[in-house]
Design a protein around this motif. Sequence first.
Motif, PDB file in Angstrom:
ATOM      1  N   LEU A 165       8.864   9.846  10.546  1.00  0.00           N
ATOM      2  CA  LEU A 165       7.887  10.923  10.377  1.00  0.00           C
ATOM      3  C   LEU A 165       8.067  11.592   9.013  1.00  0.00           C
ATOM      4  O   LEU A 165       7.096  11.911   8.319  1.00  0.00           O
ATOM      5  CB  LEU A 165       8.027  11.955  11.498  1.00  0.00           C
ATOM      6  CG  LEU A 165       7.508  11.545  12.882  1.00  0.00           C
ATOM      7  CD1 LEU A 165       8.003  12.506  13.950  1.00  0.00           C
ATOM      8  CD2 LEU A 165       5.989  11.475  12.891  1.00  0.00           C
ATOM      9  N   ALA A 166       9.325  11.800   8.626  1.00  0.00           N
ATOM     10  CA  ALA A 166       9.602  12.414   7.324  1.00  0.00           C
ATOM     11  C   ALA A 166       9.382  11.427   6.189  1.00  0.00           C
ATOM     12  O   ALA A 166       8.837  11.790   5.134  1.00  0.00           O
ATOM     13  CB  ALA A 166      11.041  12.937   7.300  1.00  0.00           C
ATOM     14  N   LEU A 167       9.788  10.182   6.382  1.00  0.00           N
ATOM     15  CA  LEU A 167       9.621   9.172   5.326  1.00  0.00           C
ATOM     16  C   LEU A 167       8.147   8.964   4.987  1.00  0.00           C
ATOM     17  O   LEU A 167       7.775   8.763   3.826  1.00  0.00           O
ATOM     18  CB  LEU A 167      10.260   7.856   5.753  1.00  0.00           C
ATOM     19  CG  LEU A 167      11.793   7.837   5.819  1.00  0.00           C
ATOM     20  CD1 LEU A 167      12.277   6.562   6.502  1.00  0.00           C
ATOM     21  CD2 LEU A 167      12.397   7.957   4.435  1.00  0.00           C
ATOM     22  N   GLY A 168       7.296   9.013   6.000  1.00  0.00           N
ATOM     23  CA  GLY A 168       5.867   8.874   5.761  1.00  0.00           C
ATOM     24  C   GLY A 168       5.328   9.980   4.879  1.00  0.00           C
ATOM     25  O   GLY A 168       4.510   9.752   3.975  1.00  0.00           O
ATOM     26  N   ASP A 169       5.795  11.212   5.112  1.00  0.00           N
ATOM     27  CA  ASP A 169       5.387  12.344   4.270  1.00  0.00           C
ATOM     28  C   ASP A 169       5.930  12.184   2.853  1.00  0.00           C
ATOM     29  O   ASP A 169       5.252  12.498   1.871  1.00  0.00           O
ATOM     30  CB  ASP A 169       5.892  13.657   4.874  1.00  0.00           C
ATOM     31  CG  ASP A 169       5.040  14.103   6.064  1.00  0.00           C
ATOM     32  OD1 ASP A 169       4.054  13.425   6.365  1.00  0.00           O
ATOM     33  OD2 ASP A 169       5.382  15.137   6.673  1.00  0.00           O
ATOM     34  N   ALA A 220       3.969   6.412  17.618  1.00  0.00           N
ATOM     35  CA  ALA A 220       2.639   5.975  17.181  1.00  0.00           C
ATOM     36  C   ALA A 220       2.201   6.744  15.947  1.00  0.00           C
ATOM     37  O   ALA A 220       1.640   6.173  14.997  1.00  0.00           O
ATOM     38  CB  ALA A 220       1.631   6.163  18.314  1.00  0.00           C
ATOM     39  N   LEU A 221       2.450   8.055  15.944  1.00  0.00           N
ATOM     40  CA  LEU A 221       2.084   8.893  14.794  1.00  0.00           C
ATOM     41  C   LEU A 221       2.881   8.490  13.560  1.00  0.00           C
ATOM     42  O   LEU A 221       2.330   8.333  12.467  1.00  0.00           O
ATOM     43  CB  LEU A 221       2.325  10.367  15.125  1.00  0.00           C
ATOM     44  CG  LEU A 221       2.069  11.367  13.997  1.00  0.00           C
ATOM     45  CD1 LEU A 221       0.601  11.345  13.576  1.00  0.00           C
ATOM     46  CD2 LEU A 221       2.472  12.775  14.434  1.00  0.00           C
ATOM     47  N   ALA A 222       4.192   8.306  13.723  1.00  0.00           N
ATOM     48  CA  ALA A 222       5.047   7.927  12.598  1.00  0.00           C
ATOM     49  C   ALA A 222       4.649   6.569  12.031  1.00  0.00           C
ATOM     50  O   ALA A 222       4.591   6.381  10.807  1.00  0.00           O
ATOM     51  CB  ALA A 222       6.511   7.911  13.043  1.00  0.00           C
ATOM     52  N   ALA A 223       4.370   5.632  12.931  1.00  0.00           N
ATOM     53  CA  ALA A 223       3.996   4.282  12.486  1.00  0.00           C
ATOM     54  C   ALA A 223       2.670   4.302  11.731  1.00  0.00           C
ATOM     55  O   ALA A 223       2.562   3.771  10.622  1.00  0.00           O
ATOM     56  CB  ALA A 223       3.914   3.349  13.692  1.00  0.00           C
ATOM     57  N   ARG A 224       1.674   4.936  12.319  1.00  0.00           N
ATOM     58  CA  ARG A 224       0.328   4.945  11.703  1.00  0.00           C
ATOM     59  C   ARG A 224       0.375   5.609  10.328  1.00  0.00           C
ATOM     60  O   ARG A 224      -0.225   5.119   9.360  1.00  0.00           O
ATOM     61  CB  ARG A 224      -0.636   5.697  12.626  1.00  0.00           C
ATOM     62  CG  ARG A 224      -2.050   5.898  12.057  1.00  0.00           C
ATOM     63  CD  ARG A 224      -2.882   4.639  12.145  1.00  0.00           C
ATOM     64  NE  ARG A 224      -4.241   4.856  11.663  1.00  0.00           N
ATOM     65  CZ  ARG A 224      -5.260   5.260  12.414  1.00  0.00           C
ATOM     66  NH1 ARG A 224      -5.059   5.488  13.706  1.00  0.00           N
ATOM     67  NH2 ARG A 224      -6.456   5.413  11.896  1.00  0.00           N
ATOM     68  N   TRP A 225       1.076   6.736  10.228  1.00  0.00           N
ATOM     69  CA  TRP A 225       1.108   7.483   8.971  1.00  0.00           C
ATOM     70  C   TRP A 225       1.839   6.713   7.878  1.00  0.00           C
ATOM     71  O   TRP A 225       1.504   6.811   6.695  1.00  0.00           O
ATOM     72  CB  TRP A 225       1.746   8.842   9.183  1.00  0.00           C
ATOM     73  CG  TRP A 225       1.809   9.715   7.965  1.00  0.00           C
ATOM     74  CD1 TRP A 225       2.916  10.281   7.412  1.00  0.00           C
ATOM     75  CD2 TRP A 225       0.704  10.142   7.147  1.00  0.00           C
ATOM     76  NE1 TRP A 225       2.597  11.035   6.316  1.00  0.00           N
ATOM     77  CE2 TRP A 225       1.228  10.963   6.121  1.00  0.00           C
ATOM     78  CE3 TRP A 225      -0.660   9.907   7.169  1.00  0.00           C
ATOM     79  CZ2 TRP A 225       0.435  11.537   5.146  1.00  0.00           C
ATOM     80  CZ3 TRP A 225      -1.462  10.491   6.194  1.00  0.00           C
ATOM     81  CH2 TRP A 225      -0.907  11.289   5.201  1.00  0.00           C
ATOM     82  N   ILE A 230       0.830  -1.206   0.000  1.00  0.00           N
ATOM     83  CA  ILE A 230       0.000   0.000   0.000  1.00  0.00           C
ATOM     84  C   ILE A 230       0.859   1.248   0.000  1.00  0.00           C
ATOM     85  O   ILE A 230       0.624   2.197  -0.744  1.00  0.00           O
ATOM     86  CB  ILE A 230      -0.940  -0.018   1.217  1.00  0.00           C
ATOM     87  CG1 ILE A 230      -1.972  -1.133   1.053  1.00  0.00           C
ATOM     88  CG2 ILE A 230      -1.638   1.329   1.386  1.00  0.00           C
ATOM     89  CD1 ILE A 230      -2.789  -1.387   2.308  1.00  0.00           C
ATOM     90  N   VAL A 231       1.890   1.259   0.856  1.00  0.00           N
ATOM     91  CA  VAL A 231       2.779   2.422   0.912  1.00  0.00           C
ATOM     92  C   VAL A 231       3.494   2.622  -0.411  1.00  0.00           C
ATOM     93  O   VAL A 231       3.606   3.727  -0.930  1.00  0.00           O
ATOM     94  CB  VAL A 231       3.800   2.260   2.070  1.00  0.00           C
ATOM     95  CG1 VAL A 231       4.855   3.344   1.993  1.00  0.00           C
ATOM     96  CG2 VAL A 231       3.089   2.312   3.415  1.00  0.00           C
TER      97      VAL A 231
END
Length: 809
Positions: A293-297, A57-62, A15-16
């Motif tokens: 956090l940055a990789l998710g963005d 948690a935020l980094a993982a979920r995103w 998905i990612v």
Amino acid sequence: MKLRKNIINKLLFIIVACAILLVPGNILTAQTTDIAASIEQVHEYYQQQTVMDEWEALAARWSGFPPAAELAFANPVTPSDYARSILGAIAADKDAGHINGLIDTLKSMQKEGGYFSPNEESSTTLNQTIWPLIALDFAAVNNYDSTFDREAAVNYIISGQSLEGGFDESGWGVDVDSTAHALISLAPYQDKYPQIAPVVEQALNYLKTQQFVEGGFGGWGAVNPDTTAAVIEALISLGVDPISPEWVPGDKTMVDVLLGFQSEQGWFVYSTVASEWNDPTQPNPISTRNALLALGDLAAGFSKYQSLMPLLENNHDDDNPGGSNPGDNSSSSGRVFVTITGDPKTGIILPRQNWTWTTGNPTVMDALLGVLQKKDIDYNISSNGYVVSLGGLSEKQPGYPLSGWLYKVNGIFCPVGASYLKLHDGDEICWLYTLDGGLDVGNPFSEVLNGQVNAEQAVLLTWAKEVIGVLEEKLAAVTDKMMVYNNSTPISERAFTHLSKELDQYIVNLKTEVNEDNLLLVDSNKETIMHFSPDSIEFPIQVKINEKVPTDLQKSGQLISQVFVIDFAGEQLKKPAVLAIKTAIPPAVDPESVYPVRFISESQKWEPLLGVVDAGEGWVAFLVDSAGYYGVGFKKPAVNIIQGIAPAECKALLVEKGIIRGSEKGFEWERKISRAEMAQMLYCLSGSPVVTTHQGFIDVREQQWFNSAVNFMAEQRIMVGYPSGHFYPEGLVNRYQAAAIMYSWLQRNNVQLEIGKTHNIIEILPDWAAKSAQYMLDAGCMAPISGSFAGEQLLSREDAAVLICHALI
């Protein structure tokens, strides 16, 4: 289970990866394979971790990875703390009520000037407004009500821009991280407020001047992943491609630089160079989560802070009767389905009917009224939202005094009024007619113990009459002070734990009609009893008793029960009823100090009432003459004096010895003590020795007043820094940390304190603090607070003085 989990993780990776391929052409036109592979490696690292904090948690979920089952979220104090808690709680899909409480508390911290501060007296730094703006905007995107003065907050942040274009969020000077965070907070308003554009332009120009030739960002002469990640997040939030030519000064992009800090095992390091404070062979949790956090963005092509959190498997829809999203706000548009079913004789009044909306925040009641009017169905609904009749079928049919209307959302009965529960797209709403107070239709929130009772209920009522009879006899003798009896044998620790668990597992939710034939109301778990006088009111009367967790405004260190909401359907009693609440009184709390309380909304304080305490059984009984919020509390000692030494004497002694000093503002005894101040006090206590070594903390400079103290404490291993290389001198000290620091100082200086009696406290101490906390308690240097160690409570300068004073004496 393991095979299934691996499949899920692979699907998440796909998905990612697909999301990366769908990124608009103006952002991330290359390196998608590297980013996807990097995210997969970080996910593999997090699969080995059992606990996550808010940022993780935020980094993982995103990035498409479910947050860990165990969450180590800190207790918030400052506005930025609450912002962090909101971000983490939404990402972890926590209870909507909990999240709304955090949001309401944070909103209340906004001051007239637009900035955020815990109180009027506290000084504030820019990050205390930057992060609340980010978090509240994030909450709004995720369908939570976060209305506040946004423009005032934006203008306050703008006012903090320096002449060179950067920002200083912490009071330590303008830097890249602060500027990146300010840009993230301002990004959603680029097209809304004209004053934003020049601010963003100047800030971007400042960032360009700070970029290293190798492409990344950092400080103190070296690139680091944390600062580089922050800039990537800022650029993406603004819609700027972080690998466009203007941001590539050399051969590498900032994304290349970020990935260069990742190990083969997936985790990141703060620096690839080994030093006393950095081991590149070990994971740096802070750098790893900042990178993710940055990789998710980068993978999504847009900012997480401006986006709805992605759905993950095991979403907590079952815990949210209101729909698929846990927020209290409705979707901005959508469609729901409404069904109305009468009693067995009437049958279906309205087959499944859709109702749509395009604007606003509709409720279950809005949908009901919409379909009733659309289908021209008769109804009688009071102004407060109480449903009297639908389709000609009214409540309280002859022979069925408990008959009336209830509703379910997505198959779950809801214990709140239909005018308060917000809708979500796709909700299924079913209105049902009950003949027996909800019991006949399976409503778990209804308990009825009047009218015709069965054998089991009759036994319960007999028991309740005996208990309330004894309590009322004692209560009749109360005049001007509380009465405590059955106090010869205090509750044991084991009995207290058992009773606490029993009470916590059951939530009182009584709704019934009281009449002349039955003046007694009791719940099946024997937690509450209410007894009415025959001349209390004109019967019959609808009575509700709802047990709820205290709101943030109602929370108090003196409250030892949950909050009990009493409602008499708007009626005022002519003669008070007796209410008895079963309470687990902590062994460390003197029953003589226990009393019933009522919450006064005007003053937002708990008001003590007179009553009776059965210390042996835990019953607290008192008179109730009106609806409101009630509970059980206890009185704290007026002055905290340990070993006969008053705080004033402690302060005078330390001032005399030069261990604590004031400033132009005085001694500021009530202000919370910082890590730097704590280090300085213990450094003075050690004789202020000459320091020859320096630990190389990123945020400690040679010219700063606490430099010697911090380096000495770190050298002695009494106070050490963090894996990121920071000491965080402005960080505040809580009781857990203070106990550990003082214990380490005593051990380092071979000081043995005399151990007195063992203090039993009501909570289990964390492993890292258990030994030091218990030692400081038993040595008399620290005292329990309300029977608890209260480890998360922050230390004031006065508290620190008292602690050090008692260690000396």
